[in-house]
Design an enzyme around this catalytic site. Structure first.
Site, mmCIF file in Angstrom:
data_model
loop_
_atom_site.group_PDB
_atom_site.id
_atom_site.type_symbol
_atom_site.label_atom_id
_atom_site.label_comp_id
_atom_site.label_asym_id
_atom_site.label_seq_id
_atom_site.Cartn_x
_atom_site.Cartn_y
_atom_site.Cartn_z
ATOM 1 N N GLY A 89 46.169 47.618 42.763
ATOM 2 C CA GLY A 89 46.912 46.635 41.987
ATOM 3 C C GLY A 89 47.137 45.396 42.824
ATOM 4 O O GLY A 89 47.236 45.453 44.055
ATOM 5 N N GLU A 90 47.205 44.244 42.138
ATOM 6 C CA GLU A 90 47.367 42.985 42.866
ATOM 7 C C GLU A 90 48.677 42.979 43.644
ATOM 8 O O GLU A 90 49.729 43.329 43.131
ATOM 9 C CB GLU A 90 47.322 41.811 41.896
ATOM 10 C CG GLU A 90 45.950 41.580 41.305
ATOM 11 C CD GLU A 90 45.832 40.204 40.675
ATOM 12 O OE1 GLU A 90 46.441 39.260 41.179
ATOM 13 O OE2 GLU A 90 45.115 40.090 39.668
ATOM 14 N N GLY A 91 48.600 42.562 44.881
ATOM 15 C CA GLY A 91 49.753 42.554 45.772
ATOM 16 C C GLY A 91 49.794 43.784 46.644
ATOM 17 O O GLY A 91 50.045 43.680 47.851
ATOM 18 N N ASP B 162 45.713 38.069 46.778
ATOM 19 C CA ASP B 162 45.253 39.423 46.463
ATOM 20 C C ASP B 162 44.924 39.483 44.975
ATOM 21 O O ASP B 162 45.825 39.486 44.137
ATOM 22 C CB ASP B 162 46.338 40.443 46.819
ATOM 23 C CG ASP B 162 45.857 41.879 46.601
ATOM 24 O OD1 ASP B 162 44.656 42.069 46.345
ATOM 25 O OD2 ASP B 162 46.686 42.799 46.709
ATOM 26 N N PRO C 70 42.271 38.586 41.344
ATOM 27 C CA PRO C 70 41.670 37.456 40.620
ATOM 28 C C PRO C 70 42.635 36.326 40.294
ATOM 29 O O PRO C 70 42.239 35.165 40.301
ATOM 30 C CB PRO C 70 41.126 38.108 39.342
ATOM 31 C CG PRO C 70 41.000 39.561 39.654
ATOM 32 C CD PRO C 70 42.088 39.863 40.624
#
Length: 660
Positions: free
Chosen positions: A567-569, A514, A516
Site C-alpha cells: 500500500g502507498e506509504g 511511494d 503512483p
C-alpha cells in the site's frame, strides 16, 4: 480576484522578492486592467535596467493597457481620482514614483503634500487598486544625503498608502504575508471554534481571534466540496508509539491523537512558473566525496550513497543527519467511473479508518519508525471518462489545502514527509496524468488488477484502460496546463498531493514518494514549480509501471528494488530504517587512518573516545593560477573508468572507493 474583501491593497517586498509577480497574480481574472508605470526610463546606456523594464512589459497580457506617470508625479493621484468603478489599476511601483518626485526637475516641491494627495485619492478611489512598493524599513540607513532622502520619502509614502489601503501584504522570498487583513464578517473568527474531522472531535481554539500562519489574514481555508474536506480544520495528526511487547499489559491506546489548530489562508496564489528554493548544489557532491574517506571495511554504501547526497543537499551540509521527525500523509479519496473497476466498495474508507485508529500495516510501520500519521480526506473525483474529475475552483482549493498540510508539518518540526494514498481508481487517475504529461499509452502504465482474494482480474484491467482512453479522447482539445490536467484527469488526491509537494518545497522539507499518486503529482508540479522534483526521493518503484515511467521522466532513480506492495506509504516506511541507518553511519564514521584519520582503538591506559572524529574532506584547488602565480596549462583529464562507448566492466564501486 484571488483575494476577496478589499478594494485597495498595497504589496510590499524587497528586491527580487516576487512582489510584482504576486501583485499581477491578484488581477489575473480582472476583465480590464490599467497598468500604471511609474519608473523612469533611466540611462540609455544602462542595458541591465532596460532589460528589467522589457521583462516587466513582456509579462503583461495583451489585453492590459499601460499608462505612464513619469512626467509628473502628481498625475498618479489624478489617475486614481478619475478611475471608474469597473476598472482595475495596477501601480508598479511607488519606488519609481518617489524617484521621480525627488528628481531635481520637479523641485522645489512639497513632497509631504504630494504624498498626502496620493493617500487621499486612494481613499476616494472607486476602482480596485493594487500598488507595489519596495520595503525600505528593513535596510540599513544610507550613507549619502540623496539615499537618506529617498528612504525617508519612500518610507513616508508607504506608511501613508498603507493607512489608506484596505489590505497590506508583505512578500518575502515569494511568500505573501498579510500584514493588514481584511475585516469582513465571513472571515471574523468566533470566540470559540471547533470542528469535527471524520467523526473525531477537533481541538477547540479559545480566546477570541483565530490562529494565523505567518501573520496571515484570518480567511478560513475551504474546498469547494465541503462534504469531502473539513471547512475550518486540517486533519488530526496521530502520533504513534510502538505496540507493547507480548509480555506487557497494554495500557492506553498506542495511537494518541495530537490535535491541530485551524489553519487559515495566507493569500497564497499557486500559479505556473513559481520560483521555489532549490537544494544546496554543493553539499550533495561534497557529502558523496566525503564517503570515500571514511573508515569502512568494505567498498562503501553502493547505490545508497545517493541517500547521503540527497540528505546533504536538502539539509545544506556535507555531513547530513538521519531524519528524526517524520510524518506520513495518507490521502484518501475515491474516483468514480471505470477507473475504479475491480475495487471493493468501501475498502479504501476501511483502510483510512484503520489508519486513523492506529491499526493496519501503515499505522504499525509508522509506529515502528516513530513517525506521525495524518489521514487526509480529499474531494471525491467524478468519472473522468464522462466529465472533469474536479472543477477548477476545487483544484485551486485542493492545491492550497495540500500546501497548508506541508506548512503545518514544517511548523511542527517535521524533517521528512512520506506521501501515500489510498482510494478506488487512484492508479487509473495517475495513469491518465502520465499519459497527458509524458505521452504514455494507458496499458503500459496501468498495473494488473489484483482482487481481495489475490487473483488477477484482467476484465477489470481492461475497463480501467478503456476509462483512461475515453478520458484522454474527451480532453484531446483541452489545455495541458497543470491545473487543467488536475481538473480533467487527476482528481482530488493528485491535486492535494501536488500542493503538498509545492508547499514542502517552499519550506525546504524533503518528501519520500511511494506509489503512483505521488509520482503523478511530481509530473504535474513540473509546470508549477520545476524545483519540486529535486526535493523528492523514491525509495522503491514497487514493480509498478507508472512509477517506473514517472521516475525516469523526473530523474528519480529508485534506491531499492524490493517490489513491495503493502500500500502507498507503507512501502516507503519499510525502507526508511535502512535509509536512516545509512545517514547515521555516514555521519558517525571517522576518516580512514591511511588518509590521516586516527585509530579508534585506545592505546595503553588511555580511555576510548566517545566522540567520533568527523573528516575534513579536501577538494581540488580550483584557482586559476599555479604556485608561482602563472596560469597552468590546460590538460584534458584522464577518465577514471570506462567511457560511455566502452564495453568493458567498470571495476569502480558505486560510491567511489579510495585507491589501494
Amino acid at each position: 480576484m484571488s483575494v476577496q474583501g478589499w478594494n485597495t491593497v498595497l504589496v510590499l517586498g524587497g528586491i527580487r522578492s516576487g512582489k510584482s509577480e504576486f501583485a499581477e497574480s491578484l488581477v489575473t481574472d480582472a476583465p480590464v486592467v490599467r497598468y500604471v508605470a511609474t519608473a523612469p526610463e533611466g540611462d540609455p546606456e544602462d542595458t541591465e535596467w532596460a532589460t528589467r523594464l522589457a521583462a516587466h512589459r513582456a509579462r503583461r497580457p495583451g489585453s492590459w493597457t499601460t499608462e505612464e506617470t513619469t512626467e509628473d508625479p502628481r498625475r498618479l493621484a489624478d489617475v486614481l481620482a478619475s478611475a471608474e468603478p469597473n476598472e482595475t489599476l495596477l501601480v508598479d511601483d511607488l519606488g519609481g514614483w518617489v524617484t521621480v518626485l525627488l528628481d531635481p526637475d520637479h523641485q522645489p516641491a512639497d513632497d509631504v503634500a504630494t504624498i498626502a494627495e496620493l493617500a487621499d485619492a486612494l481613499r476616494d478611489c472607486r476602482a480596485r487598486v493594487i500598488l507595489v512598493s519596495p520595503e525600505v524599513g528593513l535596510s540599513l540607513v544610507p550613507t549619502t544625503p540623496l539615499g537618506r532622502a529617498f528612504t525617508d520619502a519612500l518610507g513616508a509614502a508607504n506608511r501613508a498608502v498603507a493607512d489608506a489601503c484596505d489590505a497590506v501584504v508583505l512578500v518575502v522570498a515569494g511568500q505573501p504575508v498579510w500584514l493588514k487583513p481584511v475585516a469582513t464578517p465571513e472571515t471574523a473568527a468566533p470566540a470559540t471554534t471547533a470542528a469535527t474531522v471524520s467523526g473525531t472531535p477537533a481541538a477547540t481554539v479559545s480566546g477570541g481571534a483565530a490562529a494565523t500562519v505567518s501573520g496571515s489574514a484570518p480567511a478560513v481555508v475551504t474546498l469547494a466540496d465541503a462534504d469531502d474536506i473539513p471547512e475550518v480544520q486540517l486533519p488530526d495528526v496521530l502520533t504513534h508509539t510502538p505496540p507493547p511487547a507480548p509480555d506487557q499489559q497494554p495500557g492506553n491506546p498506542w495511537a494518541a491523537p495530537t490535535m491541530a489548530l485551524p489553519m487559515v489562508a495566507t493569500g497564497l496564489v499557486i500559479q505556473p512558473g513559481m520560483e521555489l528554493p532549490m537544494p544546496d548544489e554543493y553539499a550533495g557532491p561534497q557529502a558523496v566525496d566525503r564517503l570515500a574517506t571514511l573508515d569502512v571495511p568494505g567498498a562503501g554504501l553502493g547505490v545508497l550513497d545517493r541517500v547521503v547526497g540527497f540528505a546533504a543537499a536538502t539539509q545544506g551540509t556535507p555531513t547530513p543527519q538521519a531524519w528524526g521527525s517524520v510524518r506520513v500523509l495518507l490521502l484518501h479519496g475515491d474516483h468514480a467511473g471505470g477507473g475504479s473497476a475491480g475495487a471493493v466498495a468501501g475498502e479504501s474508507a476501511r483502510r483510512a479508518a484503520q489508519a486513523r485508529a492506529g491499526r493496519g500495516a501503515l499505522a504499525r510501520l509508522a509506529a515502528e519508525n516513530g513517525a506521525s500519521l495524518q489521514v487526509v480526506d480529499v474531494p471525491a473525483s467524478a468519472a473522468m471518462e464522462d466529465e472533469p474529475a474536479l472543477t477548477l475552483d476545487q483544484v485551486e482549493s485542493a492545491l492550497r489545502y495540500g500546501w497548508r498540510l506541508a506548512e503545518q508539518a514544517a511548523d511542527a518540526g517535521v524533517q521528512l514527509l512520506v506521501l501515500g494514498a489510498c482510494g478506488a481508481g487512484t492508479e487509473a487517475a495517475a495513469a491518465a496524468v502520465l499519459a497527458a504529461t509524458a505521452g504514455a499509452e494507458p496499458p503500459t502504465v496501468l498495473g494488473r488488477v489484483i482482487t481481495d482474494t489475490g487473483e488477477i482480474d484482467d476484465a477489470a484491467w481492461m475497463v480501467r484502460c478503456a476509462a483512461v482512453r475515453d478520458a484522454l479522447h474527451r480532453t484531446r482539445r483541452s489545455s495541458r496546463g497543470a491545473k487543467e490536467i488536475l481538473a480533467e484527469l487527476g482528481g482530488g488526491d493528485v491535486a492535494v498531493a501536488t500542493g503538498v509537494l509545492l508547499g514542502a518545497t517552499a519550506r525546504r522539507v524533503p518528501v519520500l514518494l511511494d506509489g503512483p499518486v505521488g509520482v503523478a503529482a511530481g509530473m504535474v508540479s513540473r509546470d508549477l514549480a520545476g524545483q519540486a522534483r529535486h526535493w523528492c526521493l523514491l525509495a522503491d518503484h514497487g514493480g509498478h509501471p507508472a512509477v517506473r515511467l514517472a521516475a525516469d521522466v523526473l530523474g528519480l532513480t529508485p534506491l531499492l528494488d524490493l517490489r513491495l506492495d503493502l500500500g502507498e506509504g507503507a512501502n516507503a516506511l519499510v525502507a526508511l530504517p535502512l535509509l536512516r541507518s545509512v545517514l547515521a553511519l555516514s555521519a558517525a564514521l571517522p576518516v580512514h587512518p591511511s588518509l590521516g584519520g586516527g585509530d579508534e582503538a585506545p592505546t595503553g591506559d588511555e580511555p576510548a573516545s566517545t566522540e567520533p572524529s568527523y573528516p575534513e574532506p579536501s577538494y581540488p584547488d580550483t584557482s586559476d593560477t599555479g604556485p608561482d602565480g602563472t596560469e597552468p596549462d590546460f590538460a584534458e583529464p584522464e577518465p577514471a573508468g570506462p567511457g560511455p562507448a566502452s564495453t568493458g566492466a567498470d571495476d569502480q564501486p558505486a560510491s567511489g572507493w579510495r585507491a589501494g
